[in-house]
Design a protein around this motif. Structure first.
Motif, PDB file in Angstrom:
ATOM      1  N   ARG A   1       1.479  -4.193  -6.061  1.00 13.22           N
ATOM      2  CA  ARG A   1       0.561  -3.208  -5.489  1.00 13.22           C
ATOM      3  C   ARG A   1      -0.240  -3.897  -4.381  1.00 13.22           C
ATOM      4  O   ARG A   1       0.066  -5.017  -4.011  1.00 13.22           O
ATOM      5  CB  ARG A   1      -0.324  -2.640  -6.585  1.00 13.22           C
TER       6      ARG A   1
ATOM      7  N   LEU B   1      -3.457   2.536 -10.420  1.00 14.05           N
ATOM      8  CA  LEU B   1      -3.684   3.438  -9.292  1.00 14.05           C
ATOM      9  C   LEU B   1      -4.743   2.860  -8.377  1.00 14.05           C
ATOM     10  O   LEU B   1      -4.622   2.879  -7.161  1.00 14.05           O
ATOM     11  CB  LEU B   1      -4.108   4.815  -9.798  1.00 14.05           C
TER      12      LEU B   1
ATOM     13  N   GLY C   1      -5.091   7.189  -5.970  1.00 14.41           N
ATOM     14  CA  GLY C   1      -3.907   7.928  -6.358  1.00 14.41           C
ATOM     15  C   GLY C   1      -4.354   9.337  -6.647  1.00 14.41           C
ATOM     16  O   GLY C   1      -5.503   9.693  -6.422  1.00 14.41           O
TER      17      GLY C   1
ATOM     18  N   ARG D   1      -1.721  12.530 -12.058  1.00 12.97           N
ATOM     19  CA  ARG D   1      -1.749  11.649 -13.225  1.00 12.97           C
ATOM     20  C   ARG D   1      -1.745  12.466 -14.507  1.00 12.97           C
ATOM     21  O   ARG D   1      -0.933  12.242 -15.400  1.00 12.97           O
ATOM     22  CB  ARG D   1      -2.996  10.765 -13.158  1.00 12.97           C
TER      23      ARG D   1
ATOM     24  N   ALA E   1       5.743   1.697  -4.520  1.00  8.46           N
ATOM     25  CA  ALA E   1       5.502   1.758  -5.963  1.00  8.46           C
ATOM     26  C   ALA E   1       6.663   1.075  -6.672  1.00  8.46           C
ATOM     27  O   ALA E   1       7.815   1.271  -6.292  1.00  8.46           O
ATOM     28  CB  ALA E   1       5.392   3.203  -6.424  1.00  8.46           C
TER      29      ALA E   1
ATOM     30  N   LYS F   1       0.832  -1.197   0.000  1.00 10.01           N
ATOM     31  CA  LYS F   1       0.000   0.000   0.000  1.00 10.01           C
ATOM     32  C   LYS F   1       0.866   1.246   0.000  1.00 10.01           C
ATOM     33  O   LYS F   1       0.412   2.329  -0.338  1.00 10.01           O
ATOM     34  CB  LYS F   1      -0.921  -0.007   1.226  1.00 10.01           C
TER      35      LYS F   1
ATOM     36  N   ARG G   1      -3.555   0.096  -6.031  1.00  8.07           N
ATOM     37  CA  ARG G   1      -2.801   0.522  -4.853  1.00  8.07           C
ATOM     38  C   ARG G   1      -3.726   1.156  -3.842  1.00  8.07           C
ATOM     39  O   ARG G   1      -3.324   1.494  -2.747  1.00  8.07           O
ATOM     40  CB  ARG G   1      -1.742   1.538  -5.254  1.00  8.07           C
TER      41      ARG G   1
ATOM     42  N   SER H   1       1.327   7.869  -7.670  1.00  4.13           N
ATOM     43  CA  SER H   1       0.831   7.257  -6.441  1.00  4.13           C
ATOM     44  C   SER H   1       1.476   7.973  -5.256  1.00  4.13           C
ATOM     45  O   SER H   1       2.467   8.668  -5.418  1.00  4.13           O
ATOM     46  CB  SER H   1       1.201   5.782  -6.412  1.00  4.13           C
ATOM     47  N   ASP H   2       0.896   7.782  -4.071  1.00  4.02           N
ATOM     48  CA  ASP H   2       1.475   8.470  -2.913  1.00  4.02           C
ATOM     49  C   ASP H   2       2.304   7.509  -2.069  1.00  4.02           C
ATOM     50  O   ASP H   2       2.220   7.486  -0.857  1.00  4.02           O
ATOM     51  CB  ASP H   2       0.364   9.114  -2.077  1.00  4.02           C
TER      52      ASP H   2
END
Ligand code: ATP
Ligand code: MG
Lengths: 303, 536
Positions: free
Chosen positions: B387, A101, A107, A112, A79, A76, A104, A146-147
């Motif tokens: 992921r 995105l 995002g 993006r 990346a 989580k 995960r 993504s963060d």
């Protein structure tokens, strides 16, 4: 506490040992370079960190959690960009990015769009029709929008043009500025040199060196070019001098860093007119480690 | 003049043969053994003329003609040869066609997709060499098959199976194999992906079968459009007509020229259907794991669905004829019905048909699970596992899709059969009977799915064993009685454990056991999948 902690990691494929007692640790906010010749075990290490492969022995902790058991929890905040992005030929680039995105857990939409612009990608094409570099961009855009707190990048720039490599490097610096950490495995040593705070060199499944670039340089040689009033005699007999060449009245050679003092003292007798020094490049370091190990091998009758 | 286009073809033939030799060996071995074993069994099953005539009477009805082909004149069945050909030919032809389709897709589009072809083309190798080598390899294989079966049948030394007939039987199979190999080679030029080529080829095979089935029952001219219609018209062991073999070989030659031409004018990695622009954003449905997985397989599922529905409808359509046929022969009916007069011919037919169709429907269900292995091989599952997606979750989605596919396929078969039979029969079989007869096989399909999950988790390199198992089940259903399998060997096929509706009563015990079994095997598969390396 370290972000990534690898202790005594060994991985065997059948009876082939791909990784042998690997130890690594990465700190928060750090860009960590991971270099080594082909088949050294970089991808294997990263795939174990991702819980795709199971370690034969040893401990791999990310964010203090076990890379195999807590893979989903860890991911989580991770990346990943593989060296070759194999995508689904009948989905468009835009669809794949959205999908990644979502997987995960969300995002940044605006990020993006911004990255699609910066990487100059047409997201409406089907993945089957993208060029190699453009496929790679999809993986990069999905990763950087993504963060995540940790970025695992395995030869992320293969196939990118120099302009796009610049954009990539900016992105890496931005995530670092935001306090995130990056593991960058690459064969482009100038890139590693430019970006990374610390570096590990792996060879045949063993880590043979870790440290900051300057720490490593300390262990190695500096390139010197000099011109003197009087001709220098018997320099090559001096301790710590290597690869001596004379060119156009100038001498160029390498000096072991710990012998620098003695060499400079000796040279000053001849009246120095010009002195240029250059730190060894990562390439020098790499080649040196590599050839040294190779010589050791041939002595032992290794492969 | 064109020699440079074919440079090094010989070397490539050797290369392809070496890569595929194990598969070829297994296919040829199975085809030859099953054919010879069945042929050897017939004289013992149909010992006298009367039993053979009894067989002939059961076969000479519209349903069986739709399934197997027109057969022979009644009096020809006095010998064993026509029985062998009626029983075996069409399904063996289909098996040979499947072998050729799988092989040619692999050695054309799939190798191109995987990038092998690019490397080979960069060597001093002709532009048409790889395709030619693939076709030549198919030719060699089919020739070998023809000779093995031809001389093998003759060597059994059965009365009525002479050399001329045996060779024709073998070469009929070989020629059909070559025709489908070449047809696949053509589709491999038109489609852009190996999946597309595979789908077009299988669609062609199913269409050929449907056209023949409808044609054989209603209008012979129609059957002449379909290669399978030619294959069942050799009159082998009686009149020994060679024209179907020659015709399909001639068509194959034409198709070879066309596909070589198309190959020569197209780009590497391209087809003839240009790519269009797509969406910029993923729809909310595509963004779910389930939606995504379904999307990956949607074309495949739809294609199988249509095929299954049409097959069901085609067989439903002949039930009316079946009814009329037997209404006129009530006496006869009482004479040969093994199951006793409680069951109409139509009902017996439904039981057999459902067993075979369920096996057929197990294929897309198993494929839905094995797709995950394909994704792993192409290094695409790592996009998920790197992921926040757990292995359990992704595998569960694939299993869910597979179960859904199994239900949809069975429903479509039943629906096709029911809707068509209602339209043509006066005394129609009830909706409930037909749907029960189809749905009762679901637990068996789930066992097949669970087997796929198990192999995927525990022995990912051996997932192909699922197909072996299905082939075995087919042999049991189709030849179990003929080859006199011991009961335990029959029970290895879970399709045997299912009550055959409407012949058997609907008993729930075996169904519950099978469902529980499939749950347990699936769980083992999940455990294995969570423990192993994800390789690429
Ligand atoms: N699934 C596997 N089975 C057997 N051997 C493997 C497997 N995966 C990797 N290896 C072997 O492990 C070694 C390390 O491979 P790895 O991919 O980690 O190298 P790498 O450092 O990433 O090299 P490169 O720079 O070429 O990407 C290689 O010798 C490789 O052949
Ligand atoms: Mg690698």
């Amino acid at each position: 506490m370290s972000l990534v902690e690898i202790k005594g990691l060994t991985k065997k494929f059948g009876n082939f040992t791909a990784l042998n007692d690997v130890n690594l640790s990465m700190n928060k906010g750090e860009i960590f370079g991971f270099i080594g010749p082909n088949g050294a075990g970089k991808t294997t290490t990263i795939r174990i960190m991702l819980g795709l492969l199971k370690a034969t022995k040893g401990e791999v902790k990310i964010f203090g959690k076990d890379a195999w058991k807590d893979a989903v929890e860890i991911h989580k905040r991770v990346a990943y960009v593989p060296g070759e992005a194999n995508l689904w030929p009948n989905l468009t680039g835009g669809e794949v990015i959205d999908l990644f995105l979502k997987m995960r857990g969300g995002g940044d939409r605006s990020k993006r769009e911004e990255l699609i612009k910066r990487f100059d990608l047409d997201p409406t094409k089907k993945c089957g029709t993208y060029s190699k570099g453009n496929r790679q961009k999809i993986a990069l855009i999905a990763a950087f929008s993504s963060d995540a707190d940790l970025f695992l990048l395995d030869e992320p720039t293969t196939g990118l043009d120099p302009l796009m490599v610049r954009v990539f490097q900016e992105c890496v610096r931005e995530v670092k500025a935001a306090g995130k950490s990056v593991l960058l495995s690459s064969h482009i040593l100038s890139e590693v040199e430019k970006l990374c705070d610390r570096i590990a060199i792996i060879r045949e499944g063993k880590i043979i060196e870790t440290g900051t670039l300057s720490e490593m340089r300390h262990l190695t040689r500096t390139n010197l070019t000099i011109k003197t009033k009087e001709p220098v005699v018997s320099l090559e007999e001096l301790k710590g001098v290597h690869n001596l060449h004379e060119y156009d009245g100038e001498l160029s050679f390498q000096v072991d860093t710990e012998e620098m003092d003695g060499v400079i003292r000796y040279l000053s007798q001849f009246g120095i007119v010009k002195l240029e020094s250059a730190p060894p490049t990562l390439e020098d370091l790499f080649l040196r480690y590599y050839t040294r190990a190779e010589q050791a091998d041939s002595r032992l009758g290794g492969r | 003049m064109y020699a440079h286009l074919f440079q090094q073809t010989g070397t490539l033939v050797k290369l392809i043969l070496r890569q595929e030799r194990l598969k070829f060996f297994i296919w040829l071995f199975t085809l030859v053994v099953v054919t010879l074993a069945a042929a050897a069994a017939y004289p013992n099953v149909y010992t006298d003329e009367q039993s053979r005539l009894g067989y002939a009477l059961t076969m000479k009805n519209p349903a069986m003609i739709a399934m197997l082909g027109p057969g022979y004149a009644l009096e020809d069945y006095a010998a064993v040869g026509p029985i062998l050909s009626t029983d075996m030919l069409i399904f063996t032809v289909i098996a040979v066609a499947v072998m050729n389709i799988l092989f040619v897709v692999r050695s054309t589009r799939a190798d191109e997709e995987d990038g092998q072809l690019e490397l080979i083309r960069s060597l001093p190798v002709g532009r048409l060499s790889y395709l030619s080598a693939s076709i030549i390899t198919a030719f060699i294989t089919n020739l070998l098959l023809a000779l093995l079966i031809g001389f093998g049948l003759y060597a059994l030394n059965i009365e009525g199976i002479d050399l001329a007939g045996s060779l024709l039987y073998g070469f009929n199979l070989g020629a059909m194999g070559l025709l489908f190999a070449v047809l696949t080679a053509l589709f491999a030029q038109l489609a852009e992906t190996s999946r597309g080529a595979m789908m077009l080829s299988f669609a062609a095979l199913i269409t050929a079968y449907l056209i023949r089935a409808v044609g054989d029952v209603s209008n012979e001219t129609l059957s002449f459009i379909s290669p399978l219609g030619w294959a069942v018209r050799t009159d082998v062991f009686v009149g020994n007509e060679w024209w179907p073999v020659l015709l399909s070989s001639a068509v194959a030659v034409v198709l070879i020229v066309v596909s070589l031409y198309l190959n020569s004018i197209r780009d590497l990695d391209a087809g003839f259907i240009p790519a269009r622009k797509g969406r910029e954003h993923a729809s909310p449905f595509l963004q779910t794991l389930f939606g995504f997985t379904l999307r990956l397989q949607s074309v495949n599922i739809a294609a199988w669905g249509i095929g299954v529905l049409l097959l069901g409808a085609a067989f439903g359509a002949v039930m009316g004829d079946l009814e009329t046929y037997f209404a006129n022969m009530e006496l006869l009916q009482a004479f040969f019905l093994a199951e006793g007069p409680d069951f109409s011919m139509a009902e017996q037919f439904i039981a057999l048909l459902m067993a075979i169709m369920s096996l057929f429907c197990a294929i897309p269900a198993a494929m839905a699970v094995l797709k995950l292995r394909g994704e792993e091989n192409k290094n695409r599952t790592e996009h998920f596992y790197s992921r926040a997606v757990s292995r359990t979750r992704l595998l569960a989605v694939y299993v869910l899709v597979a179960v859904l596919v199994s239900v949809i396929m069975q429903l479509l078969v039943a629906f096709g059969l029911w809707s068509a039979s209602v339209a043509v029969m006066e005394d129609a079989i009830s909706f409930e009977t037909i749907f029960n007869a189809a749905l009762v096989y679901l637990p068996a399909l789930w066992i097949v799915i669970s087997l796929a999950v198990f192999l995927l988790g525990v022995a990912p390199k051996a997932v192909g064993l699922v197909w072996f198992y299905l082939a075995y089940c087919f042999i049991v259903v189709y030849f179990g009685g003929l080859l006199d399998f011991p009961q335990w060997a029959k029970n290895l096929s879970v399709f045997e454990l299912v009550p055959q509706i409407p012949l058997d009563d609907l008993t729930f015990k075996p169904l519950v056991m099978l469902t529980l079994g499939s749950l347990i095997i699936t769980c083992l598969g999940f455990l294995g999948y969570n423990r192993r390396d994800i390789t690429g």
